[in-house]
Motif scaffolding. Sequence first.
Motif, PDB file in Angstrom:
ATOM      1  N   ARG A  70      -9.868   2.850 -27.915  1.00 29.23           N
ATOM      2  CA  ARG A  70      -8.792   3.564 -27.242  1.00 29.23           C
ATOM      3  C   ARG A  70      -8.237   4.726 -28.050  1.00 29.23           C
ATOM      4  N   ILE A  71      -8.369   4.667 -29.375  1.00 27.42           N
ATOM      5  CA  ILE A  71      -7.760   5.721 -30.182  1.00 27.42           C
ATOM      6  C   ILE A  71      -8.436   5.811 -31.545  1.00 27.42           C
ATOM      7  N   SER A  72      -8.569   7.031 -32.051  1.00 26.82           N
ATOM      8  CA  SER A  72      -9.146   7.242 -33.376  1.00 26.82           C
ATOM      9  C   SER A  72      -8.044   7.117 -34.428  1.00 26.82           C
ATOM     10  N   THR A  73      -8.446   7.058 -35.692  1.00 26.93           N
ATOM     11  CA  THR A  73      -7.447   6.979 -36.758  1.00 26.93           C
ATOM     12  C   THR A  73      -6.611   8.255 -36.807  1.00 26.93           C
ATOM     13  N   GLY A  74      -7.244   9.388 -36.586  1.00 21.87           N
ATOM     14  CA  GLY A  74      -6.507  10.655 -36.602  1.00 21.87           C
ATOM     15  C   GLY A  74      -5.483  10.740 -35.500  1.00 21.87           C
ATOM     16  N   ASP A  75      -5.889  10.346 -34.295  1.00 23.84           N
ATOM     17  CA  ASP A  75      -4.957  10.352 -33.173  1.00 23.84           C
ATOM     18  C   ASP A  75      -3.835   9.337 -33.372  1.00 23.84           C
ATOM     19  N   MET A  76      -4.170   8.240 -34.036  1.00 25.27           N
ATOM     20  CA  MET A  76      -3.155   7.230 -34.298  1.00 25.27           C
ATOM     21  C   MET A  76      -2.049   7.808 -35.181  1.00 25.27           C
ATOM     22  N   ILE A  77      -2.447   8.570 -36.180  1.00 26.36           N
ATOM     23  CA  ILE A  77      -1.461   9.212 -37.063  1.00 26.36           C
ATOM     24  C   ILE A  77      -0.672  10.275 -36.300  1.00 26.36           C
ATOM     25  N   ASP A  78      -1.362  11.071 -35.519  1.00 23.05           N
ATOM     26  CA  ASP A  78      -0.691  12.156 -34.791  1.00 23.05           C
ATOM     27  C   ASP A  78       0.248  11.638 -33.711  1.00 23.05           C
ATOM     28  N   ARG A  79      -0.167  10.590 -32.998  1.00 27.91           N
ATOM     29  CA  ARG A  79       0.622  10.114 -31.854  1.00 27.91           C
ATOM     30  C   ARG A  79       1.623   9.028 -32.210  1.00 27.91           C
ATOM     31  N   TYR A  80       1.155   8.010 -32.932  1.00 29.03           N
ATOM     32  CA  TYR A  80       2.002   6.841 -33.143  1.00 29.03           C
ATOM     33  C   TYR A  80       2.908   6.932 -34.364  1.00 29.03           C
ATOM     34  N   LEU A  81       2.453   7.610 -35.415  1.00 26.34           N
ATOM     35  CA  LEU A  81       3.272   7.665 -36.624  1.00 26.34           C
ATOM     36  C   LEU A  81       4.646   8.277 -36.373  1.00 26.34           C
ATOM     37  N   VAL A  87      -4.486   0.614 -41.343  1.00 26.84           N
ATOM     38  CA  VAL A  87      -5.567  -0.317 -41.672  1.00 26.84           C
ATOM     39  C   VAL A  87      -6.578  -0.300 -40.536  1.00 26.84           C
ATOM     40  N   ASP A  88      -7.800   0.024 -40.874  1.00 25.77           N
ATOM     41  CA  ASP A  88      -8.850   0.215 -39.878  1.00 25.77           C
ATOM     42  C   ASP A  88      -9.886  -0.908 -39.948  1.00 25.77           C
ATOM     43  N   GLN A  89      -9.778  -1.868 -39.049  1.00 30.72           N
ATOM     44  CA  GLN A  89     -10.757  -2.949 -38.888  1.00 30.72           C
ATOM     45  C   GLN A  89     -10.931  -3.796 -40.153  1.00 30.72           C
ATOM     46  N   GLU A  90      -9.861  -3.968 -40.897  1.00 35.08           N
ATOM     47  CA  GLU A  90      -9.924  -4.843 -42.074  1.00 35.08           C
ATOM     48  C   GLU A  90      -9.473  -6.261 -41.769  1.00 35.08           C
ATOM     49  N   ALA A  91      -8.541  -6.404 -40.823  1.00 29.93           N
ATOM     50  CA  ALA A  91      -8.067  -7.736 -40.454  1.00 29.93           C
ATOM     51  C   ALA A  91      -8.851  -8.309 -39.282  1.00 29.93           C
ATOM     52  N   GLU A  92      -9.351  -7.410 -38.433  1.00 29.56           N
ATOM     53  CA  GLU A  92     -10.076  -7.844 -37.234  1.00 29.56           C
ATOM     54  C   GLU A  92     -11.045  -6.752 -36.805  1.00 29.56           C
ATOM     55  N   ASP A  93     -12.261  -7.148 -36.479  1.00 31.57           N
ATOM     56  CA  ASP A  93     -13.257  -6.184 -36.001  1.00 31.57           C
ATOM     57  C   ASP A  93     -12.760  -5.493 -34.735  1.00 31.57           C
TER      58      ASP A  93
END
Length: 265
Positions: free
Chosen positions: A239-250, A205-211
Motif C-alpha cells: 500500500r505504501i513505500s518507505t518514502g511515501d510513508m515518511i512524506d505522508r504519515y510522519l 522499521v521495514d519488515q523487521e517485525a513482520e514480513d
Amino acid sequence: MPRLNRTAEEEEARREDPNFIESLDRGLRVLQVFGAEHRQMTLSDVAKAANLPRATARRILFTLERAGFVSGDGKLFQLLPRVLTLASAYLSSNQIVAVMQPAMDRLASQAREVCSLAILDGGEAVFVARASPARVFSSGLEIGYRLPAYCTSVGRVLLGGLSNEELARTIDALEPVKATPLTIVDKQLLLATVITDRSKGYSLVDQEAEDGFRSIAVPVRRYDDVIVAAINIGAHVDRISTGDMIDRYLPMLQSASASIGPLLL
C-alpha cells in the motif's frame, strides 16, 4: 509454551526485600502465562510455565477460581472476563491513553490506517491504545500485546528515550532473534540504529517485525520533554513505500504528538 523467566538479580532482589509478598507474585505469574496461544492450560502446563511446584500452582488456581478470575473443569483452566477489570483499571487511570485516544482516532481516520500507542516495559513495547480508520480492519495488534522493542518502530523510539548508559545496558541484556530475514540482531548495529533514530526524531522499521509490514513511529513527550510513549502508523508494503510513508504519515504523527505533549503532566 510461555514461561516466565527471571534473572538472578531479580530473584535476589525479591529475596532481600522484606516488603516483597511472594504469594502475590506467584499468583500474578500464573495469570500471565495464559494468552492467545494458550487460552486453556492444564495444571501441569501452568506449573511449568510459571516455574512453580505443581502443588503451589494448584492452590493458586483454586484461589483464582474462587475469586472469579479463572475457571476450571477438573482438567483445563482458562481466564474469565473478570481479569479485564485489572486491565480496565490501568487504562482508565492512565493519563496518556485518555489524552491520546481522541488524537489517535483523528489520525487513523486521516491516514486511513491503524494507529497504535505503546509504552516501554523492559525490552518490550506494550500496546496500550489503538485506533482504526472507518473502513473495516480485520487484523492488527490488540491492546496489551507485546513485541520486542528492538525490531519495532515504537520500540526503537521508546528505547531512544533512555540515556546512552541505560540504552547500552538494555540492548546488552537483550537476546535478539530474527523475526524476519530483515530483522537487525547485531547489538552494536541496534545501538547505532536507535541513536540515529533518536537524532531524526522518528523510527521507520521495514519488515523487521513482520514480513510485508512496515511502520513509522514518533515519540510522545511530556511537558518536560521526557518521552512517555510512542505512536505509530503501520501499513502493508503493497500500500505504501518507505518514502511515501515518511512524506505522508510522519507529518501527521508529529502534529498529533506535538498537540498532546503540553496536556501530559
